[in-house]
Scaffold this motif. Sequence first.
Motif, PDB file in Angstrom:
ATOM      1  N   ARG A  28      -7.327   7.200  -5.835  1.00  0.00           N
ATOM      2  CA  ARG A  28      -6.201   6.567  -6.542  1.00  0.00           C
ATOM      3  C   ARG A  28      -4.914   7.372  -6.361  1.00  0.00           C
ATOM      4  O   ARG A  28      -3.837   6.794  -6.168  1.00  0.00           O
ATOM      5  CB  ARG A  28      -6.539   6.438  -8.026  1.00  0.00           C
ATOM      6  CG  ARG A  28      -5.431   5.761  -8.852  1.00  0.00           C
ATOM      7  CD  ARG A  28      -5.843   5.669 -10.304  1.00  0.00           C
ATOM      8  NE  ARG A  28      -4.887   4.883 -11.080  1.00  0.00           N
ATOM      9  CZ  ARG A  28      -4.167   5.361 -12.092  1.00  0.00           C
ATOM     10  NH1 ARG A  28      -4.278   6.646 -12.440  1.00  0.00           N
ATOM     11  NH2 ARG A  28      -3.340   4.586 -12.767  1.00  0.00           N
ATOM     12  N   ASP A  29      -5.019   8.693  -6.442  1.00  0.00           N
ATOM     13  CA  ASP A  29      -3.825   9.533  -6.294  1.00  0.00           C
ATOM     14  C   ASP A  29      -3.156   9.300  -4.950  1.00  0.00           C
ATOM     15  O   ASP A  29      -1.925   9.228  -4.856  1.00  0.00           O
ATOM     16  CB  ASP A  29      -4.189  11.011  -6.452  1.00  0.00           C
ATOM     17  CG  ASP A  29      -4.530  11.388  -7.888  1.00  0.00           C
ATOM     18  OD1 ASP A  29      -4.234  10.600  -8.806  1.00  0.00           O
ATOM     19  OD2 ASP A  29      -5.112  12.479  -8.084  1.00  0.00           O
ATOM     20  N   HIS A  53       1.190   6.755  -1.686  1.00  0.00           N
ATOM     21  CA  HIS A  53       1.490   6.054  -0.427  1.00  0.00           C
ATOM     22  C   HIS A  53       1.280   4.548  -0.611  1.00  0.00           C
ATOM     23  O   HIS A  53       0.433   3.942   0.059  1.00  0.00           O
ATOM     24  CB  HIS A  53       0.589   6.578   0.698  1.00  0.00           C
ATOM     25  CG  HIS A  53       0.657   8.059   0.904  1.00  0.00           C
ATOM     26  ND1 HIS A  53      -0.108   8.950   0.178  1.00  0.00           N
ATOM     27  CD2 HIS A  53       1.419   8.810   1.734  1.00  0.00           C
ATOM     28  CE1 HIS A  53       0.181  10.187   0.568  1.00  0.00           C
ATOM     29  NE2 HIS A  53       1.104  10.127   1.499  1.00  0.00           N
ATOM     30  N   PRO A  54       2.037   3.924  -1.502  1.00  0.00           N
ATOM     31  CA  PRO A  54       1.788   2.513  -1.824  1.00  0.00           C
ATOM     32  C   PRO A  54       1.939   1.550  -0.646  1.00  0.00           C
ATOM     33  O   PRO A  54       1.197   0.565  -0.556  1.00  0.00           O
ATOM     34  CB  PRO A  54       2.824   2.216  -2.924  1.00  0.00           C
ATOM     35  CG  PRO A  54       3.904   3.239  -2.717  1.00  0.00           C
ATOM     36  CD  PRO A  54       3.188   4.465  -2.250  1.00  0.00           C
ATOM     37  N   ILE A 112      -3.482  -1.628   4.274  1.00  0.00           N
ATOM     38  CA  ILE A 112      -4.924  -1.744   4.493  1.00  0.00           C
ATOM     39  C   ILE A 112      -5.655  -2.538   3.414  1.00  0.00           C
ATOM     40  O   ILE A 112      -6.740  -3.079   3.673  1.00  0.00           O
ATOM     41  CB  ILE A 112      -5.588  -0.350   4.645  1.00  0.00           C
ATOM     42  CG1 ILE A 112      -5.217   0.585   3.478  1.00  0.00           C
ATOM     43  CG2 ILE A 112      -5.189   0.272   5.975  1.00  0.00           C
ATOM     44  CD1 ILE A 112      -5.862   1.967   3.553  1.00  0.00           C
ATOM     45  N   TYR A 113      -5.071  -2.646   2.229  1.00  0.00           N
ATOM     46  CA  TYR A 113      -5.751  -3.367   1.155  1.00  0.00           C
ATOM     47  C   TYR A 113      -4.896  -4.469   0.534  1.00  0.00           C
ATOM     48  O   TYR A 113      -5.278  -5.033  -0.505  1.00  0.00           O
ATOM     49  CB  TYR A 113      -6.211  -2.392   0.063  1.00  0.00           C
ATOM     50  CG  TYR A 113      -7.362  -1.532   0.505  1.00  0.00           C
ATOM     51  CD1 TYR A 113      -8.624  -2.070   0.722  1.00  0.00           C
ATOM     52  CD2 TYR A 113      -7.187  -0.171   0.751  1.00  0.00           C
ATOM     53  CE1 TYR A 113      -9.679  -1.294   1.159  1.00  0.00           C
ATOM     54  CE2 TYR A 113      -8.242   0.625   1.180  1.00  0.00           C
ATOM     55  CZ  TYR A 113      -9.477   0.059   1.381  1.00  0.00           C
ATOM     56  OH  TYR A 113     -10.521   0.847   1.805  1.00  0.00           O
ATOM     57  N   GLY A 114      -3.763  -4.770   1.152  1.00  0.00           N
ATOM     58  CA  GLY A 114      -2.923  -5.848   0.662  1.00  0.00           C
ATOM     59  C   GLY A 114      -3.269  -7.163   1.340  1.00  0.00           C
ATOM     60  O   GLY A 114      -4.382  -7.357   1.842  1.00  0.00           O
ATOM     61  N   SER A 128      -5.662  -1.689  -6.657  1.00  0.00           N
ATOM     62  CA  SER A 128      -4.771  -2.766  -6.231  1.00  0.00           C
ATOM     63  C   SER A 128      -4.095  -3.436  -7.429  1.00  0.00           C
ATOM     64  O   SER A 128      -2.888  -3.719  -7.394  1.00  0.00           O
ATOM     65  CB  SER A 128      -5.555  -3.806  -5.427  1.00  0.00           C
ATOM     66  OG  SER A 128      -6.019  -3.254  -4.206  1.00  0.00           O
ATOM     67  N   PHE A 129      -4.844  -3.682  -8.489  1.00  0.00           N
ATOM     68  CA  PHE A 129      -4.252  -4.276  -9.684  1.00  0.00           C
ATOM     69  C   PHE A 129      -3.146  -3.376 -10.228  1.00  0.00           C
ATOM     70  O   PHE A 129      -2.106  -3.846 -10.682  1.00  0.00           O
ATOM     71  CB  PHE A 129      -5.334  -4.494 -10.750  1.00  0.00           C
ATOM     72  CG  PHE A 129      -5.850  -5.904 -10.809  1.00  0.00           C
ATOM     73  CD1 PHE A 129      -6.313  -6.526  -9.660  1.00  0.00           C
ATOM     74  CD2 PHE A 129      -5.862  -6.606 -12.002  1.00  0.00           C
ATOM     75  CE1 PHE A 129      -6.788  -7.828  -9.706  1.00  0.00           C
ATOM     76  CE2 PHE A 129      -6.323  -7.907 -12.055  1.00  0.00           C
ATOM     77  CZ  PHE A 129      -6.796  -8.534 -10.909  1.00  0.00           C
ATOM     78  N   ASP A 130      -3.376  -2.079 -10.172  1.00  0.00           N
ATOM     79  CA  ASP A 130      -2.394  -1.118 -10.668  1.00  0.00           C
ATOM     80  C   ASP A 130      -1.143  -1.126  -9.792  1.00  0.00           C
ATOM     81  O   ASP A 130      -0.023  -1.323 -10.269  1.00  0.00           O
ATOM     82  CB  ASP A 130      -3.033   0.277 -10.683  1.00  0.00           C
ATOM     83  CG  ASP A 130      -2.160   1.335 -11.351  1.00  0.00           C
ATOM     84  OD1 ASP A 130      -1.113   0.977 -11.916  1.00  0.00           O
ATOM     85  OD2 ASP A 130      -2.531   2.518 -11.309  1.00  0.00           O
TER      86      ASP A 130
END
Length: 222
Positions: free
Chosen positions: A99-100, A105-106, A112-114, A191-193
């Motif tokens: 998570r960190d 690195h949003p 990769i996860y969007g 992802s929700f965060d």
Amino acid sequence: MTATRTARERARAELTQEIKDEARRQLAEVGAQGLSLRAVARELGMVSSAIYRYFPSRDRLLTELIVDAYNAIGEAAEKADPGEGEPRDRWLAIWQGTRDWARAHPHEYALIYGSPIPGYAAPQDTVVPASRVALALVKVLTHTELRAEGEVPPELRAQAAALTKALGIVAGPETVARLLMAWTQLFGAISFDLFGQYVGSVDPADAFFAHSAKRMAEFVGL
């Protein structure tokens, strides 16, 4: 001649890195769909034709960025694991380390996860890097006796057996199914965060994420 060739290789590696760094910067501005080799070349002061000697297509550049991102988040998960101590504590550390990295690195995480990138199909090159976080979690479970009980449908049982063999762990199909659910929960929570889905409910989501990590540890049998 060897020294000259080495210098050329070094120069190529440095420029390749500059191209990828600029592409990452542009991801934050235009997203993966808007990424353009011509725009990257322009920002670096290169003629458009020159950049194609490094990346023959936008998709090739995207693939390298995706592989880099998977490796980076995987490395963060692996480094977060203390490697000794209670398996539950190691599990929680890996969740937090993952998570960190995502929060730091949003835009790379979103790559990769969007949302899937229209017209882009990820090649086989991405499979191994994409598995690193899951394998870090599996490593925690390798020498732990897990007792998850329950029935799984026949088709899932066959998939779980194949996955168990591939991962080299001793676990029943229900344990493997639960591990997959926990892996999904990890990235779903992140992802929700990052994508604002917790706003109005559990925002900031720190406490909820920590609670989820603990519950998922219990869920897989730790």
